[in-house]
Design a protein around this motif. Structure first.
Motif, short mmCIF file in Angstrom:
data_model
loop_
_atom_site.label_atom_id
_atom_site.label_comp_id
_atom_site.label_asym_id
_atom_site.label_seq_id
_atom_site.Cartn_x
_atom_site.Cartn_y
_atom_site.Cartn_z
N LYS D 270 38.30 48.33 28.99
CA LYS D 270 38.86 47.00 29.22
C LYS D 270 40.22 47.01 29.90
O LYS D 270 40.76 45.95 30.23
CB LYS D 270 38.99 46.27 27.88
CG LYS D 270 37.66 46.00 27.19
CD LYS D 270 37.80 44.88 26.20
CE LYS D 270 37.79 45.36 24.77
NZ LYS D 270 38.14 44.32 23.79
N GLY D 271 40.77 48.19 30.10
CA GLY D 271 42.08 48.22 30.71
C GLY D 271 42.60 49.62 30.84
O GLY D 271 41.94 50.58 30.43
N TYR D 286 47.01 47.53 32.98
CA TYR D 286 45.97 46.81 33.74
C TYR D 286 44.99 46.21 32.75
O TYR D 286 44.56 46.91 31.83
CB TYR D 286 45.26 47.78 34.68
CG TYR D 286 44.18 47.15 35.53
CD1 TYR D 286 44.48 46.64 36.78
CD2 TYR D 286 42.87 47.07 35.08
CE1 TYR D 286 43.49 46.06 37.57
CE2 TYR D 286 41.89 46.49 35.86
CZ TYR D 286 42.20 45.99 37.11
OH TYR D 286 41.22 45.42 37.89
N ALA D 288 41.36 44.35 32.59
CA ALA D 288 40.19 44.02 33.40
C ALA D 288 39.71 42.59 33.14
O ALA D 288 38.88 42.08 33.89
CB ALA D 288 39.06 45.01 33.10
N SER D 290 41.52 39.84 33.29
CA SER D 290 42.14 38.79 34.10
C SER D 290 41.09 38.26 35.07
O SER D 290 40.11 38.93 35.37
CB SER D 290 43.32 39.37 34.90
OG SER D 290 44.28 39.94 34.05
N ARG D 295 43.83 40.38 39.13
CA ARG D 295 43.93 41.63 38.40
C ARG D 295 44.88 42.60 39.08
O ARG D 295 44.88 42.71 40.30
CB ARG D 295 42.54 42.28 38.29
CG ARG D 295 41.60 41.50 37.41
CD ARG D 295 40.20 42.09 37.38
NE ARG D 295 39.28 41.12 36.80
CZ ARG D 295 37.99 41.00 37.11
NH1 ARG D 295 37.45 41.81 38.00
NH2 ARG D 295 37.25 40.08 36.53
#
Lengths: 384, 384, 384, 384
Positions: D270-271, D286, D288, D290, D295
């Protein structure tokens, strides 16, 4: 030199930063004596005692005047809101104490000149809390400029932008009140930028300012209603330095996303320098004399090759922090008291910064350029 | 729609950029017809032929007037030095051709208004070469602002800084001559910045400018002596937008180290946007509504989620280049010709940009704020 | 030289990138003749015609074999999924055509060697789509290494990381199938990295690989159920170059947040180089011989001082895009056909890349270092 | 709690960093008592006295054993070269003192296990100087991982690279000697990275290492001749965590240009998180989730929302420095002594780090993967 006894007034952000630095400075810089944390003052005696215990002060008091006049104190350290600076500084000076005061020095140039004048008549040393100029990389930048390493400087772009009042729901506080803060972003942040600009490039000759209050009303935590903000959220200025270089300044306390955005770009004929306080351990340097295809901004990490860094750490790139700037600032004051040399920035410098802030406001009101050369300011003062 | 026939005048930097884009646009954007590269014009017939062969034009000519009037031509594309724009544009418009002209549109606002006026009277489409606004990420930025994603915008900081004349030994060229270039950095770079600023934030209301010529004399390759530079190396301005937002502009052709430094910072109540043309495939976005401890400027890489990007590449982060902006610009013109909708930026926009450039110079000369609202400019024009 | 006639197979991502570049290459690089876009092939005739019209091809076909054998074609350009490369390349080579094929060259080293062998026996030129090595800044980096500018190189850190399969809900596609893609991230992205590494530092001597499939199952758009992924999501490797320099490689298609993360760090005794494809117009260079206090990574913007840049743009820092790398790649092929010199990367290079990919998989399976020196690979092949 | 009395051994880089932090910690964190700087030890009595005076210690000594056994001392703080750690730690433990020791804990895992074993049998607290894990942003990163904010973690890329021995003319020193330093870059820098990796992602399961000595000979300041370097300049490793996540490690003391290059990249479904110690006040995140087109990696500046930051400064983005990490580390130890809770990293953790370092060397020698799971290490130890 025997240790110097400090009395500190204020228990907020700056009070703590000073306390930390006072504790550490003698270990970082063995060439100065460890200052003694003798007395901490807050208007509330209980609070004063609590923070004195916490921060390692020997005593606490709610009587700042008494502390200023006490024989046990050598240096008065003022970390209170702006509107209290003048009375406290004058009292300390009158008592013959060295004075260390947070920026801005006063609410107005007139106030600042009173303080400066008093300080000049006394046998004391003064220091103002323009900590950002204490950065080893700023010293390096100043050297690059002064030595001609980047050639004749012809363009300056400065900013100091934060976002602590960007949200209109942030309540009204003392920084919004003319009588307690003086100007807004201009006083709080702009004073730093002006001090830095002159530190690097020498005196500013003239300014043209434009101020904006973005959020006119803020929730008043006292009344529960809305209260009118009395000073600027944004201050923008065109400037010309005495050396002939033009510049711009962008100062804001509503710059959403910026946390400590003191930024500098200085262009010379042979190179350029860029700095961003949010990356305070990096200085960018461009040298036009690199061979074609190899030119580019270098990202120089702070290290032992830069003044004062090695006192903190012998290894490059390990990084200083905000509080370390305060340690250098206090070292400067301690050294000044011992050596008799002036510290930069002392109250003379702080007064000049205040005069330029005032001139930017005056310029805004009159929509015209204002001469801020030393001569002009002297004239102005005489005619006042 | 049948293919459109292009006649291009100029064989320099922009001439080639246009030629490349004309070749590629139909493949990148299949929804528009492939333009035909019919005729390339240079004042020197040999040069014209050489470049026509090189760039893939069907024919060459040293007669720009003839080309403009030729039935074989649908669109006249002007990539010559600034002082030639007006005559060429007027000739092309008179001949009923669509006109695509590099920026700035003219040497002065008065010239620009003549062109605009002619264009308005004709049944043609126009486009000006403000390519930077064609960037997919700028479209995204505009959308963020227009949609309220970053809240009410209250602070703008713009710059366009290069260093192509930072070195005083760089010879005098046409860009230094008032009669050939008009203003200096202000015309060449400032026009882009002004166009961008209004594209994103809407009309500017007033400006206060300050111009500086850093290097007054340059070596004259013709005479062998020194020649006086006739326009600005640096243009700085304070601006206020009609929406109430204050801004600063820093424009320079002597910003040592900057190569394509078109920079933007736009702050709103709910977020901020930052952009740097030197990293044209990145847009930075700050959102104040992220949870505490998770807020920060995002570095968004251009990708298929941004308008027009996917026509070049289906994968994000692979990067567009400067010439790709020209491809989008030409697509905009082709689509406009087909659909009848106006292109942004057309000559109307380009004329307004010119008027603001002129106002900045006027402001500099008079050291006062100039009203550049539409009403004010109309009044000004009527009274002229 | 007369213009070369291209037949292109494939209408996807790479097909379009090639088409754009074929259109533009002759204008960007006038020293090569404009290639003719003669025939576009897709297995579906309607699709072929549609894209031929869109992209500007003269004709369309669903018969790739016919196209390969047609006298109207000089160069066969293969932009299909990996498993089709071998048959198409062999057919084109057999027909005596020059071949331009996307990477990876084949599914296995054995396949690649068949292609290489066929190409060597024919009087043709070949080129493989390792476009990233065509970047002017990579040419500059190679020169810095080869010339000794950064001294003897002793450390390499390479990566190519994207996130196109980071989300486990992304459906199963041909890249997940062993028979259609060969390896996973290793083939798709790792092949680029390996090619780049050897381009810069010379031959790799030995490898030790470790592969991981992060998401074993993915939704199958065909069956509606889940389908087993048959190759690696992540490939990690230790490598040693023949020059003695050790290195690491990190290859991933599940690196959340990375869009085109081809990254390089090359350290030498006198300096270092760093590159990130997501900022493809920047090369970072550190020079240890700067004076103390002035050392730092320079951010060099691509400009006319770097090979091939000026063909796109005479001004530095304006930026190339991904498609521009394809333009350079095609220019290399065209020049090679004309001059007779080999292009880098040709099928010989592409075959070697494939062999190293295979060795990394073999190493992973056997958990041991594999010798990939030219001698070793030759031996291996002979004994196979 | 009454104040704790510290005896510090060593007057070098780490000695000073500890002294500064000991002075400041009680002011920064009022919840812990101010430690007393009771005794500073150096093998040379004059040096000891000189530094004791400089740093603010009450007394000085050249007798570290006596100090360790003195009733006046509560905590022994070891800042000496690696080969002295074991004897000093054992002596201090035997005397019933809490022990704070710089990393790496010992020269070998066998030594480290002796120390761990002694510490476990005593009623004392221990802390090892893995200061980088004390960063508020690393605490935030750990929370992001543990809470699932970036989803299941599937890829780790770590490095710690400096260049203090990149120059082959840098003289031979104790860090190059097996008997005084143990391993080279692996011990000095790799120990930090391993500690950090397990702090964030939990236990490593297996490792495969590759070590390189780039500069085999260095000038010997003693003999004037050349002397053979006895340990690694570069250590590279593949690792697999117990949670199944693969990773790479790149450790180097010859990475020209890197000054404090402790870098981390952690990818989840997820990030992702990225960190670089050279920008220790920034964490990149980061997400994911957004929306498309928005992003990007966020650059989060350290601030009061991150654990411990507000003790230094209430304003975000103002920046901590390297020495501030030491302040947090000492706070952790003081809190541990008071509360009875363990500190991270204590000697148990430090021993495990040492075991993994040893395993990487063993793996290098045998060119095979080594199991470093807790079970495996226990087995190994039993069979030893």
């Amino acid at each position: 030199m025997s240790n110097l006894n400090f009395g500190l007034i204020g228990t907020g952000f700056m009070g703590k930063a000073h306390a930390i630095a006072l504790r550490a400075v003698g270990t970082v810089f063995p060439e100065v004596a460890h200052p003694e944390l003798v007395c901490l003052v807050d208007k509330n005696a209980t609070v004063a005692q609590q923070f004195a215990d916490a921060w390692g002060f020997e005593s606490a008091s709610d009587d700042w005047i008494g502390m200023c006049r006490s024989d046990a104190i050598d240096v008065v350290d003022i970390c209170t809101p702006n509107h209290l600076h003048m009375e406290m500084a004058l009292t300390a000076i009158e008592a013959g104490k060295h004075v260390y005061c947070e920026k801005p020095l006063a609410l107005t140039a007139a106030q600042a000149r009173r303080i400066r004048s008093a300080a000049e008549s006394a046998s004391i040393k003064t220091a103002a809390g323009f900590n950002y100029i204490c950065n080893p990389l700023i010293a390096a930048a100043r050297d690059m400029i002064a030595s001609g390493e980047i050639g004749e400087v012809h363009e300056f772009r400065g900013s100091y932008r934060e976002d602590y009042l960007a949200d209109p729901s942030t309540p009204y506080g003392w920084r919004c009140a003319r009588k307690r803060a003086g100007a807004g972003a201009l006083a709080d942040l702009g004073s730093h930028l002006i001090c830095m600009a002159e530190f690097l490039l020498g005196p500013i000759d003239s300014v043209l300012g434009s101020l904006t209050t973005v959020h006119d009303l803020r929730p008043d935590p006292v009344s529960g209603g809305m209260r009118t903000v009395e000073n600027d959220d944004i201050a923008q200025a065109l400037v010309v330095f005495e050396r002939g270089c033009p510049g711009t300044m962008e100062i804001s306390r509503v710059a959403t996303g910026k946390k400590c955005g003191l930024g500098l770009e200085v262009c010379g004929v042979k190179g350029s320098i860029a700095f961003d306080q949010e990356r305070m351990n990096e200085l960018r340097l461009y040298r036009a004399d690199s061979r074609p295809g190899r030119r580019g901004y270098r990202r120089i990490l702070a290290g032992p090759a830069h003044p004062d860094y090695s006192a903190f750490c012998p290894a490059p790139g390990h990084g200083l922090g905000f509080n370390d700037l305060k340690i250098i600032e206090i070292r400067n004051l301690l050294r000044s008291i011992e050596s008799g040399d002036e510290v930069h920035a002392d109250f003379n410098t702080a007064c000049r910064v205040q005069e330029i802030c005032d001139a930017i406001e005056t310029s805004h009101n009159g929509q015209q350029w204002i001469d801020v050369s030393s001569n002009a300011l002297e004239q102005l003062q005489l005619s006042a």
